[in-house]
Design a protein around this motif. Structure first.
Motif, PDB file in Angstrom:
ATOM      1  N   GLY A   6       0.784  -1.227   0.000  1.00 30.48           N
ATOM      2  CA  GLY A   6       0.000   0.000   0.000  1.00 30.48           C
ATOM      3  C   GLY A   6       0.809   1.266   0.000  1.00 30.48           C
ATOM      4  N   THR A   7       0.112   2.362  -0.245  1.00 26.50           N
ATOM      5  CA  THR A   7       0.700   3.692  -0.191  1.00 26.50           C
ATOM      6  C   THR A   7      -0.101   4.583   0.736  1.00 26.50           C
ATOM      7  OG1 THR A   7      -0.632   4.501  -2.009  1.00 26.50           O
ATOM      8  CG2 THR A   7       1.506   3.537  -2.581  1.00 26.50           C
ATOM      9  N   GLY A   8      -0.914   3.982   1.571  1.00 21.50           N
ATOM     10  CA  GLY A   8      -1.780   4.773   2.427  1.00 21.50           C
ATOM     11  C   GLY A   8      -3.176   4.876   1.860  1.00 21.50           C
ATOM     12  N   SER A  15      -6.790  -3.085  -2.504  1.00 23.69           N
ATOM     13  CA  SER A  15      -8.120  -2.569  -2.230  1.00 23.69           C
ATOM     14  C   SER A  15      -8.047  -1.320  -1.374  1.00 23.69           C
ATOM     15  CB  SER A  15      -8.968  -3.633  -1.529  1.00 23.69           C
ATOM     16  OG  SER A  15      -8.368  -3.995  -0.307  1.00 23.69           O
ATOM     17  N   PRO A  16      -8.980  -0.382  -1.566  1.00 26.20           N
ATOM     18  CA  PRO A  16      -8.972   0.837  -0.747  1.00 26.20           C
ATOM     19  C   PRO A  16      -9.319   0.531   0.700  1.00 26.20           C
ATOM     20  CG  PRO A  16     -10.878   0.786  -2.194  1.00 26.20           C
ATOM     21  CD  PRO A  16     -10.036  -0.404  -2.542  1.00 26.20           C
ATOM     22  N   ASP A  17      -8.957   1.447   1.583  1.00 26.21           N
ATOM     23  CA  ASP A  17      -9.266   1.360   3.004  1.00 26.21           C
ATOM     24  C   ASP A  17      -8.633   0.148   3.674  1.00 26.21           C
ATOM     25  OD1 ASP A  17     -12.528   2.647   2.371  1.00 26.21           O
ATOM     26  OD2 ASP A  17     -10.757   3.720   2.996  1.00 26.21           O
ATOM     27  N   GLU A  18      -7.497  -0.250   3.225  1.00 24.32           N
ATOM     28  CA  GLU A  18      -6.707  -1.291   3.875  1.00 24.32           C
ATOM     29  C   GLU A  18      -5.439  -0.642   4.390  1.00 24.32           C
ATOM     30  OE1 GLU A  18      -7.607  -4.405   4.369  1.00 24.32           O
ATOM     31  OE2 GLU A  18      -9.440  -4.269   3.204  1.00 24.32           O
ATOM     32  N   THR A  19      -4.747  -1.324   5.263  1.00 23.79           N
ATOM     33  CA  THR A  19      -3.534  -0.747   5.814  1.00 23.79           C
ATOM     34  C   THR A  19      -2.431  -0.701   4.771  1.00 23.79           C
ATOM     35  OG1 THR A  19      -1.984  -0.823   7.634  1.00 23.79           O
ATOM     36  CG2 THR A  19      -2.618  -2.927   6.722  1.00 23.79           C
ATOM     37  N   ARG A  37      -6.336   0.759  12.446  1.00 21.00           N
ATOM     38  CA  ARG A  37      -7.717   0.714  12.960  1.00 21.00           C
ATOM     39  C   ARG A  37      -8.099   2.029  13.629  1.00 21.00           C
ATOM     40  NH1 ARG A  37      -6.051  -4.713  14.765  1.00 21.00           N
ATOM     41  NH2 ARG A  37      -6.975  -6.181  13.311  1.00 21.00           N
ATOM     42  N   VAL A  38      -7.185   2.588  14.407  1.00 21.12           N
ATOM     43  CA  VAL A  38      -7.435   3.882  15.054  1.00 21.12           C
ATOM     44  C   VAL A  38      -7.608   4.961  13.982  1.00 21.12           C
ATOM     45  CG1 VAL A  38      -6.382   5.658  16.520  1.00 21.12           C
ATOM     46  CG2 VAL A  38      -6.245   3.250  17.185  1.00 21.12           C
ATOM     47  N   ALA A  39      -6.737   4.944  12.977  1.00 18.12           N
ATOM     48  CA  ALA A  39      -6.820   5.929  11.900  1.00 18.12           C
ATOM     49  C   ALA A  39      -8.114   5.748  11.104  1.00 18.12           C
ATOM     50  CB  ALA A  39      -5.608   5.815  10.979  1.00 18.12           C
ATOM     51  N   ARG A  40      -8.539   4.517  10.914  1.00 13.46           N
ATOM     52  CA  ARG A  40      -9.772   4.245  10.164  1.00 13.46           C
ATOM     53  C   ARG A  40     -10.976   4.854  10.880  1.00 13.46           C
ATOM     54  NH1 ARG A  40     -12.178   0.236   6.547  1.00 13.46           N
ATOM     55  NH2 ARG A  40     -14.247   1.058   6.282  1.00 13.46           N
ATOM     56  N   ALA A  41     -11.044   4.687  12.193  1.00  8.73           N
ATOM     57  CA  ALA A  41     -12.157   5.257  12.957  1.00  8.73           C
ATOM     58  C   ALA A  41     -12.169   6.779  12.828  1.00  8.73           C
ATOM     59  CB  ALA A  41     -12.078   4.830  14.416  1.00  8.73           C
ATOM     60  N   ALA A  42     -11.000   7.395  12.928  1.00  7.47           N
ATOM     61  CA  ALA A  42     -10.915   8.850  12.799  1.00  7.47           C
ATOM     62  C   ALA A  42     -11.266   9.289  11.381  1.00  7.47           C
ATOM     63  CB  ALA A  42      -9.516   9.329  13.179  1.00  7.47           C
ATOM     64  N   ALA A  43     -10.768   8.568  10.368  1.00  6.45           N
ATOM     65  CA  ALA A  43     -11.058   8.912   8.977  1.00  6.45           C
ATOM     66  C   ALA A  43     -12.553   8.798   8.698  1.00  6.45           C
ATOM     67  CB  ALA A  43     -10.260   8.013   8.029  1.00  6.45           C
ATOM     68  N   ASP A  44     -13.198   7.788   9.273  1.00 11.42           N
ATOM     69  CA  ASP A  44     -14.651   7.647   9.099  1.00 11.42           C
ATOM     70  C   ASP A  44     -15.381   8.876   9.633  1.00 11.42           C
ATOM     71  OD1 ASP A  44     -14.350   5.172   7.902  1.00 11.42           O
ATOM     72  OD2 ASP A  44     -14.978   4.035   9.674  1.00 11.42           O
ATOM     73  N   GLN A  45     -14.959   9.378  10.799  1.00 12.66           N
ATOM     74  CA  GLN A  45     -15.588  10.573  11.369  1.00 12.66           C
ATOM     75  C   GLN A  45     -15.364  11.792  10.476  1.00 12.66           C
ATOM     76  OE1 GLN A  45     -13.904  10.706  15.358  1.00 12.66           O
ATOM     77  NE2 GLN A  45     -15.893  10.103  16.176  1.00 12.66           N
ATOM     78  N   VAL A  73      -2.359   7.359  11.090  1.00 15.42           N
ATOM     79  CA  VAL A  73      -2.251   8.650  10.423  1.00 15.42           C
ATOM     80  C   VAL A  73      -3.474   8.794   9.528  1.00 15.42           C
ATOM     81  CG1 VAL A  73      -0.900  10.011   8.772  1.00 15.42           C
ATOM     82  CG2 VAL A  73       0.273   8.528  10.396  1.00 15.42           C
ATOM     83  N   VAL A  74      -4.062   9.980   9.514  1.00 12.84           N
ATOM     84  CA  VAL A  74      -5.179  10.258   8.610  1.00 12.84           C
ATOM     85  C   VAL A  74      -4.714  11.326   7.635  1.00 12.84           C
ATOM     86  CG1 VAL A  74      -7.545  11.106   8.408  1.00 12.84           C
ATOM     87  CG2 VAL A  74      -6.890   9.681  10.359  1.00 12.84           C
TER      88      VAL A  74
END
Length: 101
Positions: A6-8, A15-19, A37-45, A73-74
């Motif tokens: 990935g590249t972020g 696939s998108p939204d993977e680490t 996982r922490v970044a995913r929760a923040a990105a969702d918000q 990181v978001v």
């Protein structure tokens, strides 16, 4: 060390939204998934807030990622015009003397 896929924005399997570590290498023993996982929760918000502000995901979106140490990181990804519009919205929330929101 093993090569990260990935590249972020895209992670294992493309696939998108993977680490995916942005530096291109994963360090053995670093827990990238927990940080992601922490970044995913923040990105969702952030993405929900962007949708509420009438930004389309194709224009501007938050993307979860990790740094070299596995910390979440978001990143904001999108068109420069959308980034400028977001900056104007945020600047409008700051009171007249440049203080806190």
């Amino acid at each position: 060390m093993s090569k990260a896929i990935g590249t972020g924005e895209n992670g294992p399997g493309g696939s998108p939204d993977e680490t995916g570590a942005d530096h291109g290498l994963w360090v053995r023993g670093v827990d990238y998934l927990e940080g992601w996982r922490v970044a995913r929760a923040a990105a969702d918000q952030v993405n929900l807030a962007l949708l509420a502000a009438k930004f389309e995901p194709a224009q501007l979106r938050a993307v979860p990622s990790t740094d070299d140490a596995g910390r979440g990181v978001v990143r904001l990804v999108g068109a420069p015009t959308a980034a400028v519009r977001l900056a104007e919205l945020v600047a409008g929330l700051v009171d007249g003397d440049g203080g806190e929101l």
